[in-house]
Design a protein around this motif. Structure first.
Motif, PDB file in Angstrom:
ATOM      1  N   THR A  90     -15.660 -48.607  42.646  1.00 38.84           N
ATOM      2  CA  THR A  90     -15.138 -49.959  42.523  1.00 38.84           C
ATOM      3  C   THR A  90     -14.037 -50.045  41.448  1.00 38.84           C
ATOM      4  O   THR A  90     -13.043 -50.584  41.633  1.00 38.84           O
ATOM      5  N   TRP A  91     -14.478 -49.494  40.229  1.00 42.34           N
ATOM      6  CA  TRP A  91     -13.545 -49.697  39.229  1.00 42.34           C
ATOM      7  C   TRP A  91     -12.287 -48.966  39.426  1.00 42.34           C
ATOM      8  O   TRP A  91     -11.086 -49.547  39.123  1.00 42.34           O
ATOM      9  N   GLU A  92     -12.266 -47.779  40.004  1.00 41.91           N
ATOM     10  CA  GLU A  92     -11.291 -46.906  40.433  1.00 41.91           C
ATOM     11  C   GLU A  92     -10.330 -47.503  41.498  1.00 41.91           C
ATOM     12  O   GLU A  92      -8.979 -47.296  41.522  1.00 41.91           O
ATOM     13  N   PHE A  93     -11.032 -48.142  42.226  1.00 40.47           N
ATOM     14  CA  PHE A  93     -10.176 -48.890  43.542  1.00 40.47           C
ATOM     15  C   PHE A  93      -9.376 -50.038  42.989  1.00 40.47           C
ATOM     16  O   PHE A  93      -8.318 -50.161  43.202  1.00 40.47           O
ATOM     17  N   GLN A  94     -10.055 -50.731  41.914  1.00 39.84           N
ATOM     18  CA  GLN A  94      -9.461 -51.950  41.027  1.00 39.84           C
ATOM     19  C   GLN A  94      -8.300 -51.407  40.430  1.00 39.84           C
ATOM     20  O   GLN A  94      -7.103 -51.974  40.485  1.00 39.84           O
ATOM     21  N   ARG A  95      -8.268 -50.247  39.852  1.00 42.53           N
ATOM     22  CA  ARG A  95      -7.302 -49.659  39.115  1.00 42.53           C
ATOM     23  C   ARG A  95      -6.223 -49.232  39.816  1.00 42.53           C
ATOM     24  O   ARG A  95      -4.936 -49.445  39.558  1.00 42.53           O
ATOM     25  N   VAL A  96      -6.325 -48.733  41.013  1.00 44.51           N
ATOM     26  CA  VAL A  96      -5.258 -48.240  41.935  1.00 44.51           C
ATOM     27  C   VAL A  96      -4.617 -49.657  42.593  1.00 44.51           C
ATOM     28  O   VAL A  96      -3.298 -49.516  42.732  1.00 44.51           O
TER      29      VAL A  96
END
Length: 330
Positions: free
Chosen positions: A72-78
Motif C-alpha cells: 500500500t505504501w509503495e502504491f501511494q508513493r507511485v
C-alpha cells in the motif's frame, strides 16, 4: 504504468450474488458479528485491489499485515498520495476498493479435482509420480482464490471444502485477471525487504512481489544478472548435494515431475547465475517466512504473473539496503 484489469459481466454478477448471500447470512447475527464481517470484507477488498494492480499483499488472508502495508505504501508513493501504508479514503478510491464486490460465489469444476494427488514424503517416491499435486480439494481451491486455507474456511463455515463435488458452490475472494501487464525494463531484488520490484521503461515502479530468499547469507547474490529463460510447469532436478538436511539415502540426482507442489511450483525464471532463479512454491503460506536453497521463491500465481512481465535479457539488480517502505512498516 499500472496494469489494467477487465472483469467480465458474468464475474460482476457472481460478485453481487455472493455479496448478497454473504450479507444475508449475517442478518441473523449480532451487531458485533456484523461489524466484524464488514471489516473482513473491507480487508479482503483491500488485498484484492492491491493484487489487481500488481502490488501484491502476499496471500489474501483478510488480515492486512506488513506485506499489505508495504504494498500500500509503495502504491501511494507511485500515485503521489500521502504515504501511510493504511487504507485511507484517497487510497481506497485510487485502488477502487469495493467491499461489496470483494467476494464471489464460485462453482467447483471438474478441473479443480484433476490435480489432487497427495505428495509423498520420500524424494524417491516423488520421482516415481507423474504429478506433484494438491493434498486435497481445499488446498486446490485456496490456491485458485490466492488465499489462505484459513480464510476460505472462515468464508464457508458450514462446508467441508475437501468434500465438495463438481457443481457445489463456495465463497472466495473475487480474483480479477489483468487484461494488460506492464513490461519490466528491470527487476530490483531487495534482499533485506524480501521483495522483487518491477521497474518499467519510465523508471517507475510497476509491480511488487513478496518472496523468500536464501536461508544462508553465503548463497545470496549481489550485483547484477539477467533473465535467461522461462519455463512453466517445469520438472525439477533433485541433487542430494544441495539438500544436506534430507536424511533419505540418495546417491544420485532424481527428476521430480511437474505440478503445483513441485519444489519450484508452476514456473521457473532462470537467471544468468548458476542454479539461481525466481520460481513458484509448493508452500505458498510460507513465502517470506522461510529461507530457500539460494533462489527467490514466490507464490505460484505471482511467479506466473512475473513471468509475463519479463523476457530473456531483462536486467536484474540485487540490493540489500532496506527500502523506505520497509522501514516505515516494520
Amino acid at each position: 504504468m499500472l496494469p489494467q484489469t477487465n472483469r467480465s459481466v458474468r464475474t460482476v454478477r457472481r460478485s453481487r450474488i455472493a455479496a448478497a448471500c454473504f450479507i444475508g447470512c449475517l442478518a441473523s447475527q449480532s451487531a458485533i458479528a456484523q461489524d466484524s464481517e464488514s471489516s473482513l470484507r473491507r480487508s479482503i477488498a483491500w488485498q484484492v485491489a492491491l493484487e489487481t494492480v500488481g502490488f501484491t499483499p502476499g496471500l489474501i488472508d483478510g488480515n492486512p499485515g506488513r506485506k499489505t502495508k508495504i504494498a500500500t505504501w509503495e502504491f501511494q508513493r507511485v500515485k503521489g498520495l500521502p504515504k501511510t501504508g493504511e487504507l485511507d479514503k484517497a487510497t481506497a478510491e485510487a485502488l477502487k476498493v469495493d467491499p461489496d464486490g470483494s467476494l464471489i460465489l464460485y462453482t467447483v469444476e471438474s478441473a479443480d479435482l484433476k490435480e489432487i494427488e497427495p505428495v509423498p514424503h520420500s524424494w524417491v517416491a516423488k520421482s516415481k509420480k507423474n504429478l506433484l499435486g494438491y493434498s486435497d480439494l481445499e488446498e486446490a481451491l485456496a490456491e485458485k482464490c490466492h488465499c489462505t486455507r484459513g480464510l476460505l474456511q472462515r468464508l464457508n463455515p458450514n462446508k467441508k471444502l475437501s468434500n465438495l463435488k463438481p457443481g457445489d458452490k463456495y465463497i472466495g475472494p473475487a480474483i480479477a485477471n489483468s487484461a494488460r501487464l506492464p513490461q519490466a525494463a528491470q527487476l530490483e531484488v531487495n534482499l533485506n525487504d524480501k521483495i522483487i520490484r518491477v521497474i518499467d521503461r519510465d523508471k517507475q515502479l510497476a509491480g511488487l512481489f513478496h518472496c523468500s530468499i536464501a536461508a544462508s547469507k553465503a548463497k545470496l547474490p549481489s550485483g547484477n544478472a539477467k533473465v535467461e529463460f522461462i519455463a512453466t510447469d517445469p520438472e525439477y532436478t533433485f541433487d542430494p548435494k544441495m539438500w544436506p538436511e534430507v536424511t533419505e539415502k540418495i546417491t544420485s540426482k532424481l527428476t521430480i515431475p511437474p505440478g503445483p507442489r513441485n519444489p519450484v511450483g508452476r514456473c521457473w525464471i532462470q537467471l544468468t547465475l548458476p542454479g539461481v532463479g525466481m520460481h513458484g512454491s509448493p508452500n505458498p503460506e510460507m513465502i517470506g517466512k522461510t529461507g530457500s536453497h539460494g533462489c527467490f521463491r514466490l507464490t505460484n500465481w505471482d511467479a506466473l504473473r512475473l513471468a509475463k512481465m519479463v523476457g530473456a535479457g531483462t536486467p536484474v539488480k540485487f540490493v540489500d539496503t532496506p527500502s523506505e517502505a520497509a522501514q516505515r512498516n516494520p
